[in-house]
Motif scaffolding. Sequence first.
Motif, PDB file in Angstrom:
ATOM      1  N   MET A   9       0.845  -1.203   0.000  1.00 49.84           N
ATOM      2  CA  MET A   9       0.000   0.000   0.000  1.00 49.84           C
ATOM      3  C   MET A   9       0.870   1.239   0.000  1.00 49.84           C
ATOM      4  N   ARG A  10       0.356   2.279  -0.662  1.00 44.53           N
ATOM      5  CA  ARG A  10       1.032   3.577  -0.543  1.00 44.53           C
ATOM      6  C   ARG A  10       0.826   4.082   0.877  1.00 44.53           C
ATOM      7  N   LEU A  11       1.721   4.920   1.349  1.00 43.20           N
ATOM      8  CA  LEU A  11       1.477   5.568   2.645  1.00 43.20           C
ATOM      9  C   LEU A  11       0.308   6.519   2.478  1.00 43.20           C
ATOM     10  N   ASP A  12      -0.502   6.651   3.520  1.00 43.97           N
ATOM     11  CA  ASP A  12      -1.607   7.602   3.401  1.00 43.97           C
ATOM     12  C   ASP A  12      -1.065   9.024   3.463  1.00 43.97           C
ATOM     13  N   ARG A  62       5.553  -3.733   7.101  1.00 44.15           N
ATOM     14  CA  ARG A  62       6.867  -3.113   7.250  1.00 44.15           C
ATOM     15  C   ARG A  62       6.960  -1.968   6.247  1.00 44.15           C
ATOM     16  N   ILE A  63       7.843  -1.037   6.546  1.00 43.29           N
ATOM     17  CA  ILE A  63       8.016   0.110   5.654  1.00 43.29           C
ATOM     18  C   ILE A  63       9.077  -0.255   4.627  1.00 43.29           C
ATOM     19  N   ARG A  64       8.775  -0.016   3.375  1.00 41.86           N
ATOM     20  CA  ARG A  64       9.767  -0.286   2.331  1.00 41.86           C
ATOM     21  C   ARG A  64      10.022   0.977   1.516  1.00 41.86           C
ATOM     22  N   ARG A  65      11.152   0.979   0.874  1.00 37.66           N
ATOM     23  CA  ARG A  65      11.580   2.182   0.158  1.00 37.66           C
ATOM     24  C   ARG A  65      11.382   1.977  -1.343  1.00 37.66           C
ATOM     25  N   GLY A  66      10.608   2.870  -1.963  1.00 32.86           N
ATOM     26  CA  GLY A  66      10.469   2.846  -3.421  1.00 32.86           C
ATOM     27  C   GLY A  66      11.375   3.893  -4.036  1.00 32.86           C
ATOM     28  N   MET A  67      11.277   4.049  -5.337  1.00 33.42           N
ATOM     29  CA  MET A  67      12.119   5.047  -6.008  1.00 33.42           C
ATOM     30  C   MET A  67      11.661   6.468  -5.646  1.00 33.42           C
ATOM     31  N   PHE A  68      10.310   6.618  -5.553  1.00 33.48           N
ATOM     32  CA  PHE A  68       9.777   7.966  -5.325  1.00 33.48           C
ATOM     33  C   PHE A  68       9.088   8.129  -3.971  1.00 33.48           C
ATOM     34  N   TRP A  69       8.555   7.065  -3.403  1.00 31.90           N
ATOM     35  CA  TRP A  69       7.865   7.156  -2.110  1.00 31.90           C
ATOM     36  C   TRP A  69       8.190   5.916  -1.270  1.00 31.90           C
ATOM     37  N   ARG A 314      -3.526  18.069  -2.293  1.00 32.07           N
ATOM     38  CA  ARG A 314      -3.029  18.717  -3.521  1.00 32.07           C
ATOM     39  C   ARG A 314      -1.506  18.738  -3.549  1.00 32.07           C
ATOM     40  N   THR A 315      -0.901  18.930  -2.385  1.00 36.19           N
ATOM     41  CA  THR A 315       0.569  18.897  -2.331  1.00 36.19           C
ATOM     42  C   THR A 315       1.059  17.519  -2.754  1.00 36.19           C
ATOM     43  N   GLU A 316       0.403  16.481  -2.213  1.00 35.22           N
ATOM     44  CA  GLU A 316       0.816  15.110  -2.533  1.00 35.22           C
ATOM     45  C   GLU A 316       0.638  14.817  -4.016  1.00 35.22           C
ATOM     46  N   LYS A 317      -0.428  15.389  -4.605  1.00 30.46           N
ATOM     47  CA  LYS A 317      -0.730  15.087  -6.010  1.00 30.46           C
ATOM     48  C   LYS A 317       0.106  15.907  -6.988  1.00 30.46           C
ATOM     49  N   SER A 318       0.830  16.864  -6.473  1.00 27.58           N
ATOM     50  CA  SER A 318       1.608  17.734  -7.357  1.00 27.58           C
ATOM     51  C   SER A 318       2.633  16.913  -8.140  1.00 27.58           C
ATOM     52  N   LEU A 319       2.591  17.049  -9.468  1.00 26.20           N
ATOM     53  CA  LEU A 319       3.486  16.273 -10.332  1.00 26.20           C
ATOM     54  C   LEU A 319       4.950  16.622 -10.037  1.00 26.20           C
ATOM     55  N   ALA A 320       5.182  17.905  -9.763  1.00 22.38           N
ATOM     56  CA  ALA A 320       6.550  18.357  -9.485  1.00 22.38           C
ATOM     57  C   ALA A 320       7.121  17.619  -8.276  1.00 22.38           C
ATOM     58  N   LEU A 321       6.275  17.350  -7.285  1.00 20.55           N
ATOM     59  CA  LEU A 321       6.732  16.637  -6.089  1.00 20.55           C
ATOM     60  C   LEU A 321       6.853  15.140  -6.364  1.00 20.55           C
ATOM     61  N   LYS A 322       5.874  14.631  -7.144  1.00 22.48           N
ATOM     62  CA  LYS A 322       5.843  13.181  -7.392  1.00 22.48           C
ATOM     63  C   LYS A 322       7.104  12.678  -8.077  1.00 22.48           C
ATOM     64  N   ILE A 323       7.601  13.459  -9.053  1.00 21.11           N
ATOM     65  CA  ILE A 323       8.714  12.938  -9.868  1.00 21.11           C
ATOM     66  C   ILE A 323      10.085  13.121  -9.206  1.00 21.11           C
ATOM     67  N   VAL A 324      10.094  13.757  -8.040  1.00 20.00           N
ATOM     68  CA  VAL A 324      11.377  13.930  -7.344  1.00 20.00           C
ATOM     69  C   VAL A 324      11.763  12.612  -6.681  1.00 20.00           C
ATOM     70  N   PRO A 325      12.999  12.143  -6.850  1.00 19.04           N
ATOM     71  CA  PRO A 325      13.405  10.881  -6.198  1.00 19.04           C
ATOM     72  C   PRO A 325      13.278  10.960  -4.677  1.00 19.04           C
ATOM     73  N   LEU A 326      13.084   9.796  -4.068  1.00 18.62           N
ATOM     74  CA  LEU A 326      12.784   9.742  -2.632  1.00 18.62           C
ATOM     75  C   LEU A 326      13.859  10.406  -1.771  1.00 18.62           C
ATOM     76  N   PHE A 327      15.139  10.205  -2.117  1.00 14.60           N
ATOM     77  CA  PHE A 327      16.173  10.745  -1.227  1.00 14.60           C
ATOM     78  C   PHE A 327      16.144  12.269  -1.193  1.00 14.60           C
ATOM     79  N   LEU A 328      15.766  12.880  -2.340  1.00 15.89           N
ATOM     80  CA  LEU A 328      15.662  14.346  -2.361  1.00 15.89           C
ATOM     81  C   LEU A 328      14.398  14.788  -1.626  1.00 15.89           C
ATOM     82  N   LYS A 329      13.329  14.021  -1.874  1.00 16.88           N
ATOM     83  CA  LYS A 329      12.051  14.322  -1.214  1.00 16.88           C
ATOM     84  C   LYS A 329      12.227  14.249   0.306  1.00 16.88           C
TER      85      LYS A 329
END
Lengths: 426, 237
Positions: A9-12, A62-69, A314-329
Motif C-alpha cells: 500500500m502507498r502511505l496515506d 513493514r516500511i519499504r523504500r520505493g524510487m519515489f515514495w 493537492r501537495t501530494e498530487k503535485s506532479l513536481a513533487l511526485k517525480i522527485v526521487p525519494l532521497f531528495l524528497k
Amino acid sequence: MNERKLRWMRLDNAAKIYPAAKRRNWSNTFRLSATFREPVDPTVLQSALNVTVKRFPSIAVRIRRGMFWYYLEELACAPEIACEGPCPLIHRSFSEIRRCAFQVLYYENRISVEFFHALTDGSGGLVFLKTLAAEYLTQKYGITVPSGDGVLDREEEPDERELEDSFLQNEGPVSKSRRESAAFRLTGTRERDGYLNVITGILDVREVLALAKRYQVSLTTFMVSVMMMAILSMQDRRVPDRRRQKPVKILVPVNLRRFFPSNTLRNFALYVTPGIDPRMGDYTFEEILRSVHHQMGVELTQKQLSARITVNVRTEKSLALKIVPLFLKNAAMKFVYNLVGEKTSCVAFSNLGSASLPSEMQPFVKRLDFILGPQAICPNNCSVISYRDQLLITFSRSIEETELEREFFTRLRRLGLSIFIESNQR
Amino acid sequence: MSYCVHCGVELADCESKCPLCGTEVQDPKAPNRGGKTLYPPSPVRTQQQVSRPSLLGLLTLIFLIPVLLCIVCDLSVNRQIEWSGYVIGAFFLLYVAIAAPLLLSVKPFRHRAVFSISADILTLLAFLYYIAQKTQGGWFWPFAVPVSLLAGGIICLLIFLAQHTPLSRLAISAIGIVCIGLICPAIELLLNHVFDLRDSLAWSLYPFVTFFLLSAVLLYIDHNKPLKEKLLQKFFI
C-alpha cells in the motif's frame, strides 16, 4: 498449496511525513495497552497475534523504500512478541521499523502495542488492540467475543474500505493555508540515555465531566485550557518580559471519522491548534475556556477540515513533487518539518475519547492506556483515554524536569479533582 | 494510600517520592511501602565514558601522522631536517596545548589551569629557542623570554583571580585589559633595547591609554549595580 501475494500500500496522506521526519534517535510512535486482571500468558498472546495480524493487512506491515515514495508491505507472518523494557516507546531504529513497523509487548498483566505513526492513528490502533485482546481472551478463557465496539471479527477477510486512504476520498474544492504563528517552546535537560519518563494521572471521569459541564465546555476544551494555564505560568517564569513572550498553543489531534464517513484503519486525523497570546494581557481561566471553546468551534466543522485536507492532498498530487526521487524528497520534507513542524504548538494533547469494550471482555480488562511519544524537539506530550469510570492522562517526556506535569496536575487538584498519580521515575 | 503533602495528589504504592515535585513520601501507617512497578526495573544507568589516557593516545596518534609525513618528505628531499623542524615544533605546541589539560585532568587538583598554562609557555619558549638557533637570532634571551614569561604570568594571574577570589568577571576583565595596556610599553621598551630602534616610547602609549580608559569604564560599571543591571538587560545575548 494456498499461496497469496503479499499486499502493498502507498502511505496515506498524513503518514508521508513520518518516515522522512525520523531522526537517528527519534521516530514518531505511540502506544496502546490493555491491563488484564490476571498475568499475561506469552504463548497464548503470540498465538492470538498470529491470528489477529491476518485481519489487519495495513497494520501488520513493514516500511519499504520505493524510487519515489515509501510504501507499506504486508508481513508474511506475525512478529514475535517481547517482554517490555524499563520504559515505554523505547526507540527502535529505522532498520527495525523497515522489518516490522509495530511491536507487541507484555509485562505482568499488561499487553501493549507500539505503533509507528505512519501505519495508523490512535483510533485504528485501538481497534487493533481491542481485537488482539479479544482473540487473546478467546484463546485463553474460551469466551466468545462478538464483533462490535471496535472489535473486528478475526475470521473475516479484511474490508477494502478499512485499507483506503480517506484523505484522498474527502478532498474538497477549496484549500486553506497552513501558515501559523510560532508558539512558546518547552525545553529542559534531555535524558542522556533516551529514557522516556511517563507520569499518569488517573481521575474519575464523572467528576471531570461534571466540572467541565459546570463551565459549559467539553472535556477536551477543559483540559486544553488547564494545560494553557500551566504553560502560561511556566512562560511567565522563564520569560518575565511580557513583550518577549510567545503565544501558548496546544496541538489537539482531531479524529476525522467523526466528520467524514470512513471505516479506514489507517491515519485519518488532522489537528487544530487553539491558542492564546499572553502579550495581549492577563487571562482568567474562564476567558481561556471561552476562547478555546470558540476556536475549536470555528475550526471543527466539516468544511474547514475539508479545506485543510485539500491543501495536503493537492501537495501530494503535485506532479513536481511526485517525480522527485525519494532521497531528495526526504531531505526536503525533513527540512520543512524541522523548520515549521513543531514550532506552531507547545505540546500535543491527544484525547482518544471514551473507549468501550464488548460486555464479554469487560470483566477481564481492568484498564486501557494510551501513550503518545514525545516529538523530535518538543520534549513533552500528553495523551488521554477514558475507560469505564477512569480517565487516564499520561504525560510522556524526554527531559528530566517535571514542571509541566506538576503545573498541570496541581491546577486540576486546585479545581477540586482527586488525582491518583503513578510513574516510571527512576 | 499515601498523598504528596506538597501537591495533594494520591500516589501509587510503588512511588517512594512524588513524581511531580520529588517530595519524599512519609506515611507512618505504611512505613514499608512498595508495590509493583509500572515497568520492569530500570537497569542501573551507566554512562559510557572515554577514559582520558585512551583519548590522549588517540590524540597522539592523530598528531603523529602529519609529523611523520613531514619528516619523511623533508628527509627524502633535503636528506636532513630543515623546514619540517618548524612544522614539528608548531604541531608539538598545539599538542601540548590540547594534551596538557587532558593529562592533568586524570587526577583533579587545585592549580590545574596554572600548570597547563606553564607547560604551554615552556613549550613555546622551547619552540622559539629552536627557531632562534636555526636563524642565528640573538633575540631569544633578551626579548622572547621576558615577553613570553610576562604574558604567561598575566594569564596565570587572571586564572588565579577567577578561581580564588570573589572578584566579578567584569572586574577580572578590567584587570586583564589593564595588564594588556601595561605590557605594550614593556614590549616597546624591550624592542627598542634589543633591536636599537629608538630611545623613547612611541606607539605603545596609544594602546596603553586606550586599554587603561576601557578598564576604568568596566570597573565603574562593575561598581554601579543599577547601571550594570540595565546594561545586562539591554545587551544580553
